[in-house]
Structures are given as C-alpha cells and as structure tokens.
Write an enzyme that holds these catalytic residues in place. Structure first.
Site, PDB file in Angstrom:
ATOM      1  N   LYS A 136       0.869  -1.183   0.000  1.00 15.03           N
ATOM      2  CA  LYS A 136       0.000   0.000   0.000  1.00 15.03           C
ATOM      3  C   LYS A 136       0.900   1.226   0.000  1.00 15.03           C
ATOM      4  O   LYS A 136       2.037   1.165   0.477  1.00 15.03           O
ATOM      5  CB  LYS A 136      -0.880   0.005   1.260  1.00 15.03           C
ATOM      6  CG  LYS A 136      -2.111   0.884   1.131  1.00 15.03           C
ATOM      7  CD  LYS A 136      -3.264   0.168   0.447  1.00 15.03           C
ATOM      8  CE  LYS A 136      -4.396   1.106   0.138  1.00 15.03           C
ATOM      9  NZ  LYS A 136      -5.571   0.424  -0.408  1.00 15.03           N
ATOM     10  N   ASP A 176      -6.923   4.338  -4.780  1.00 13.63           N
ATOM     11  CA  ASP A 176      -7.620   4.199  -3.499  1.00 13.63           C
ATOM     12  C   ASP A 176      -8.253   5.568  -3.238  1.00 13.63           C
ATOM     13  O   ASP A 176      -8.460   6.336  -4.205  1.00 13.63           O
ATOM     14  CB  ASP A 176      -6.637   3.794  -2.379  1.00 13.63           C
ATOM     15  CG  ASP A 176      -7.340   3.397  -1.082  1.00 13.63           C
ATOM     16  OD1 ASP A 176      -7.999   2.350  -1.050  1.00 13.63           O
ATOM     17  OD2 ASP A 176      -7.262   4.157  -0.088  1.00 13.63           O
TER      18      ASP A 176
HETATM   19  P1  NDP Z   1     -13.161   7.593  -3.108  1.00 13.56           P
HETATM   20  O1  NDP Z   1     -12.086   8.583  -2.929  1.00 13.56           O
HETATM   21  O2  NDP Z   1     -13.716   7.357  -4.455  1.00 13.56           O
HETATM   22  O3  NDP Z   1     -14.393   7.946  -2.130  1.00 13.56           O
HETATM   23  C1  NDP Z   1     -14.211   8.048  -0.757  1.00 13.56           C
HETATM   24  C2  NDP Z   1     -15.528   8.467  -0.144  1.00 13.56           C
HETATM   25  O4  NDP Z   1     -15.419   8.403   1.272  1.00 13.56           O
HETATM   26  C3  NDP Z   1     -15.932   9.898  -0.480  1.00 13.56           C
HETATM   27  O5  NDP Z   1     -17.325   9.978  -0.460  1.00 13.56           O
HETATM   28  C4  NDP Z   1     -15.334  10.673   0.697  1.00 13.56           C
HETATM   29  O6  NDP Z   1     -15.973  11.923   0.945  1.00 13.56           O
HETATM   30  C5  NDP Z   1     -15.583   9.714   1.827  1.00 13.56           C
HETATM   31  N1  NDP Z   1     -14.584   9.909   2.882  1.00 13.56           N
HETATM   32  C6  NDP Z   1     -13.232   9.785   2.766  1.00 13.56           C
HETATM   33  N2  NDP Z   1     -12.644  10.058   3.941  1.00 13.56           N
HETATM   34  C7  NDP Z   1     -13.638  10.357   4.793  1.00 13.56           C
HETATM   35  C8  NDP Z   1     -13.666  10.699   6.169  1.00 13.56           C
HETATM   36  N3  NDP Z   1     -12.556  10.812   6.866  1.00 13.56           N
HETATM   37  N4  NDP Z   1     -14.884  10.942   6.730  1.00 13.56           N
HETATM   38  C9  NDP Z   1     -16.032  10.838   5.999  1.00 13.56           C
HETATM   39  N5  NDP Z   1     -16.060  10.494   4.692  1.00 13.56           N
HETATM   40  C10 NDP Z   1     -14.880  10.257   4.114  1.00 13.56           C
HETATM   41  O7  NDP Z   1     -12.610   6.224  -2.466  1.00 13.56           O
HETATM   42  P2  NDP Z   1     -13.068   4.749  -2.756  1.00 13.56           P
HETATM   43  O8  NDP Z   1     -14.528   4.691  -2.947  1.00 13.56           O
HETATM   44  O9  NDP Z   1     -12.169   4.188  -3.789  1.00 13.56           O
HETATM   45  O10 NDP Z   1     -12.668   4.034  -1.379  1.00 13.56           O
HETATM   46  C11 NDP Z   1     -13.547   3.958  -0.261  1.00 13.56           C
HETATM   47  C12 NDP Z   1     -13.055   2.896   0.692  1.00 13.56           C
HETATM   48  O11 NDP Z   1     -12.996   1.622   0.023  1.00 13.56           O
HETATM   49  C13 NDP Z   1     -11.657   3.111   1.262  1.00 13.56           C
HETATM   50  O12 NDP Z   1     -11.608   2.570   2.574  1.00 13.56           O
HETATM   51  C14 NDP Z   1     -10.783   2.267   0.338  1.00 13.56           C
HETATM   52  O13 NDP Z   1      -9.569   1.880   0.973  1.00 13.56           O
HETATM   53  C15 NDP Z   1     -11.694   1.075   0.140  1.00 13.56           C
HETATM   54  N6  NDP Z   1     -11.388   0.268  -1.037  1.00 13.56           N
HETATM   55  C16 NDP Z   1     -11.417   0.818  -2.294  1.00 13.56           C
HETATM   56  C17 NDP Z   1     -11.177   0.024  -3.396  1.00 13.56           C
HETATM   57  C18 NDP Z   1     -11.324   0.543  -4.789  1.00 13.56           C
HETATM   58  O14 NDP Z   1     -11.307  -0.266  -5.720  1.00 13.56           O
HETATM   59  N7  NDP Z   1     -11.511   1.842  -4.988  1.00 13.56           N
HETATM   60  C19 NDP Z   1     -10.776  -1.393  -3.250  1.00 13.56           C
HETATM   61  C20 NDP Z   1     -10.862  -1.888  -1.900  1.00 13.56           C
HETATM   62  C21 NDP Z   1     -11.120  -1.058  -0.843  1.00 13.56           C
HETATM   63  P3  NDP Z   1     -15.282  13.305   0.463  1.00 13.56           P
HETATM   64  O15 NDP Z   1     -15.537  13.369  -1.014  1.00 13.56           O
HETATM   65  O16 NDP Z   1     -15.977  14.354   1.245  1.00 13.56           O
HETATM   66  O17 NDP Z   1     -13.826  13.176   0.807  1.00 13.56           O
END
Ligand code: NDP
Length: 457
Positions: A136, A176
């Site tokens: 990571k 991510d």
């Molecule tokens: P994105 O950046 O596309 O979206 C993240 C989302 O979570 C946004 O809506 C963001 O809101 C919100 N968010 C992030 N940090 C916070 C916080 N501290 N408090 C509240 N809301 C928060 O990320 P992904 O959808 O790709 O990833 C989401 C999760 O899934 C993560 O844990 C990632 O590690 C996990 N994951 C992702 C994979 C992938 O293929 N993308 C694979 C496996 C796991 P805002 O826009 O306001 O920041």
C-alpha cells in the site's frame, strides 16, 4: 523456539505476548496495531495445534513489512510556490506474488494507516486466489481544491521517485481514496516517460491505455455479490432489502448500483460533510448523477438534495441512525463505532458488510457478533477490486483485453469462491459462519504455506 501447548489459556498467553511485542515495535501506530490484533486473534487459536507456524515465527514475520520507502514529493502550485508532501510505499509481503495494493492521497495518510492497509491487503489478495502479494502507498497530499495542473504536477513528482521501487513483476500499485482515473493516468504517463516501457505497472488504468473493463465497478459490485452470497447461505435473499451505504466515491456508488440491480433499495450515501437519505431508494439516474457530482465535478453530497426533491441532506453526521436491513460502510476506516453499532442493531439491521477498509471499530464488530448480526469483513467483502486488478495484470501481460461479460462472470465467481473459503474456515460447531475468522484464516493459510517453503526469509 516456542513450546506449543494447545490449551486456550496458553494460546491467549502467547497472543497477548505477541501483541505486546507488536505494540512495542510500532509506537504511535494505532491503526496498524488494531489491524494486527484483529487478524492475530483469529490466527492464534487456529495455529494452537500447528507448532511449525510458531517455530518458524510466521506471525512475527508477517507483522513486519518487507520494506517501507518514505520519500519527499516536491511540487509547484499554480501561484508558483514550492510545496512539499511526504510519499510512502509499504511493500508488505511478496510471498505469493508481486506487491499489490492501492495508493491513497488524503491529508490523514501516515505510516500507520499505510501499514495497516498493506497488512490487510496481504490477506485480501491471498483470498482472491491470484498470485499477488500485499502493499500500500500514498501521500498526505490533499487533491481536494487543487487544480488539474496542480494534481498533475504532484502525481508526476510522486511517480518520479516511486518509479524506482515498482515494476510489473515487483510491485503494481492501484488507486484508493483520492486516487482515481485522473491520477492513475498522470502517474502511468510519467512512469512510461521515465522508463520508456509500456508495461502494466499500475492498475485502474483508462480503457484506452491498458485498463480492464469492470475494474471501476469491481469493488462495489463485488461487495454486493458477497452480501447476496451471505444472505443465501443464511437462507435469505437480498431482494427487497433496504441498504444503508456510507461514502459516495467509487465503492459506494457502485455498491448502490449493484444493490439496485439485484432488487434491493439503497437509501443513503455520504461524504465528509454529511449524508443524504432517499426513503424511496436511489434510482439509477440519481446514482449516475452522484457519480458525476463526486468524480467529475468534485462537488459536495448536499448538492444531491438541492437537485432531487425526494433526497434530504443531514449535515455533519453519518447514516447509521437510519433504519435499514443491511449496512455497507464504504467511505473510510473507523467510521462505525460502538455507538453507531448500537443504533444499527436497535434499528434492526441484519447484516453489515465492510466495503471500505476497516470501517468498523473493534467494539462495533464485537457488538454485531454479540447481537447475532451477520458481519462481512473488508478483506473478503471488498476483495473484488484487487481481484479485477489482478485480471488487469493478466490482460496486460498477455497484451489482450477481455470483454465485459467475461470479466463480470470472473468477478462473480471470484466473490463466490472467497465466500465459500470463509464458510470453510469460519463455520463454528453451531453451524453459524464467523466470516471474520474464516477470511483471516483462509487468507493466512496460503501466505503462510509459501513463507514456510522459503525458509528463513
Ligand atoms: P473515493 O475517494 O472514491 O471515495 C471516498 C468516499 O469516502 C468519499 O465519499 C469521501 O468523501 C468519503 N470519505 C473519505 N474520507 C472520509 C472521512 N474521513 N470521513 C467521511 N467520509 C470520508 O474512495 P473509494 O470509494 O475508492 O474508497 C472507499 C473505501 O474503500 C476506502 O476505505 C478504500 O480503501 C476502500 N477500497 C477501495 C477500493 C477501490 O477499488 N476503490 C478497493 C478496496 C477497498 P469526500 O468526497 O468528502 O472526501
């Protein structure tokens, strides 16, 4: 060499001693210690009667990254100021394949978070059955509010250093939080320019330059396939269930889309400013609108409530107080605490599936278990993303592009295999499946076997 005794008391004693050592060696890294605790608490009872794992210090070695690289990332903002961020790549475990895992750009990123994610990734990748080790990386850079050119300059500077440490057979990063198609494009372009080689060194690439169909959808879709399989195992079905989702990024919006396609009703999404609620369930049109809002326009989730009259916005709170059948936390780590869990349980939630990485605090997981709520852990539930990344690597190596239908079938099959491995290792004497234990043990076994084969490395 440790002497093995199978009594539960001795096992507990070994576990506590082990955790004491992990805490001592990783001061100021609570997320990492939390992740090791969660895995080790399943593995110690499993290896109690398998002395070889103790003798070969497998768990001790597994909790130490093979390598952690930390580096300076200087870049210039639009006003001509020189800015400096910190970048990392944690190459955690390459026992079963090249390091593989995403890059996260977010102001909260630090070494503890990346070590926790790299550690988890090792077991997750193992569960997919594909040859991928765990890693990571990322930076404390905040892409929010930056211009496209600023993001490009940052990504190029980040990759200028990272490129020395990665390669298609060494370490293959992906996206991510904060790293989507735009950032991957900038970084892949820079890697290619520096090395003069067009190879599959990153996954999550655009379709025109080696990306895989189904990769953007894979994590969210896979998570919902897993939920469907869990319900089926319990003699239930996903059809007609209301689904509470957090986040509004890649994972959340695709989870909402697949839930809708399978006849369920996704009713919430969120971002860091609050959550939105749609009692009727989001339509496909609304989900696509939210995808454009967050991924292209980079707006706030509250705008969905301005646009659609049946959507309400709730500032500065999370959706866990909304009644529903299934909860799929899909935003970030530790977003469901014991209080949130109590509220979900009181509202009658039947199943919680972690689509984000470690979104549930340990106390929340314990509360779900105690209340008989089915719990799907991240390393199994969200493994579809890295699974299709693995398929992107295969397509790049073979210089081929598979069609969407084929990849969709492979993803669905992979999620079913992961589900069945959890059932195999996690079914208790009462016939109930503990998915957390099942996933931890199934993920561990493959990596541990490979490490045993290599001797003391
Ligand atoms: P994105 O950046 O596309 O979206 C993240 C989302 O979570 C946004 O809506 C963001 O809101 C919100 N968010 C992030 N940090 C916070 C916080 N501290 N408090 C509240 N809301 C928060 O990320 P992904 O959808 O790709 O990833 C989401 C999760 O899934 C993560 O844990 C990632 O590690 C996990 N994951 C992702 C994979 C992938 O293929 N993308 C694979 C496996 C796991 P805002 O826009 O306001 O920041």
């Amino acid at each position: 060499m440790s002497k093995v005794n199978v009594t539960p008391t001795k096992t507990q004693e070994y576990f506590e001693r082990y955790m004491h050592g992990v805490e001592k060696r990783n001061p100021g890294e609570p997320e990492f210690v939390q992740a090791v605790y969660e895995v080790a608490s399943s593995i110690f009872p499993y290896i109690a009667d398998k002395p070889i794992y103790h003798e070969m210090q497998i768990l001790e070695r597994m909790a130490e990254p093979e390598r952690t690289v930390s580096f300076r990332v200087p870049w210039t903002d639009d006003s001509g100021n020189i800015r400096t961020n910190r970048g990392w790549r944690v190459q955690f475990n390459s026992a079963i394949g090249p390091y593989k895992g995403g890059l996260r750009f977010h102001p909260t990123v630090n070494q503890s978070i990346l070590k926790f994610l790299g550690f988890e990734q090792t077991f997750k990748n193992s569960l997919t059955g594909l040859p991928m080790g765990g890693g990571k990386g990322g930076s404390n850079f905040n892409p929010k509010g930056k211009s496209d050119l600023e993001v490009m300059r940052f990504c190029q500077s980040f990759m200028t250093e990272l490129s020395r440490h990665i390669g298609e057979d060494t370490d293959v990063p992906a996206g991510d939080i904060g790293v989507g198609g735009r950032e991957i494009g900038y970084m892949f372009g820079q890697y290619k320019r520096i090395n003069n080689r067009f190879v599959g060194v990153l996954t999550g690439k655009g379709m025109s330059y080696g990306g895989s169909k189904m990769r953007p959808e894979a994590t969210g879709y896979g998570a919902v396939f897993f939920v469907r399989d869990m319900l089926q195992q319990a003699g239930d079905t996903i059809e007609g269930k209301t689904v509470i989702i957090s986040g509004s990024g890649n994972v959340a919006t695709h989870a909402a889309e697949k839930a809708l396609q399978l006849g369920a009703k996704p009713i919430t999404m969120s971002d860091s400013s609050g959550f939105i609620h749609c009692k009727d369930g989001f339509t496909q049109e609304q989900i696509e609108w939210i995808q454009v809002l967050k991924d292209v326009r980079r707006g706030r989730i509250s705008e969905a409530a301005d646009e659609f009259s049946n959507i309400s916005f709730h500032a500065d709170s999370r959706p866990w107080g909304v009644p529903g059948d299934i909860a799929i936390p899909s935003a970030t780590q530790n977003e469901v605490n014991a209080e949130d869990a109590a509220s979900l349980i009181a509202n009658g939630v039947k199943l919680v599936a972690e689509a984000a990485n470690m979104p549930c605090e340990l106390a929340a997981v314990q509360a779900f278990n105690a209340a008989g709520v089915m719990f799907g852990p991240a390393k199994a539930v969200n493994a579809g993303g890295v699974g299709v990344s693995g398929l992107e690597m295969s397509q790049n190596s073979a210089r081929m592009a598979w069609d969407e239908a084929h990849l969709a079938t492979l993803l669905e099959g992979m999620m079913k295999t992961i589900h069945d491995s959890c059932v195999q290792y996690g079914t208790g004497p009462n016939g109930k499946v503990n998915y957390l234990e099942g996933a931890n043990i199934a993920g561990f076994v493959r990596v541990a076997e490979a490490m045993l084969s290599y001797g003391h490395v």
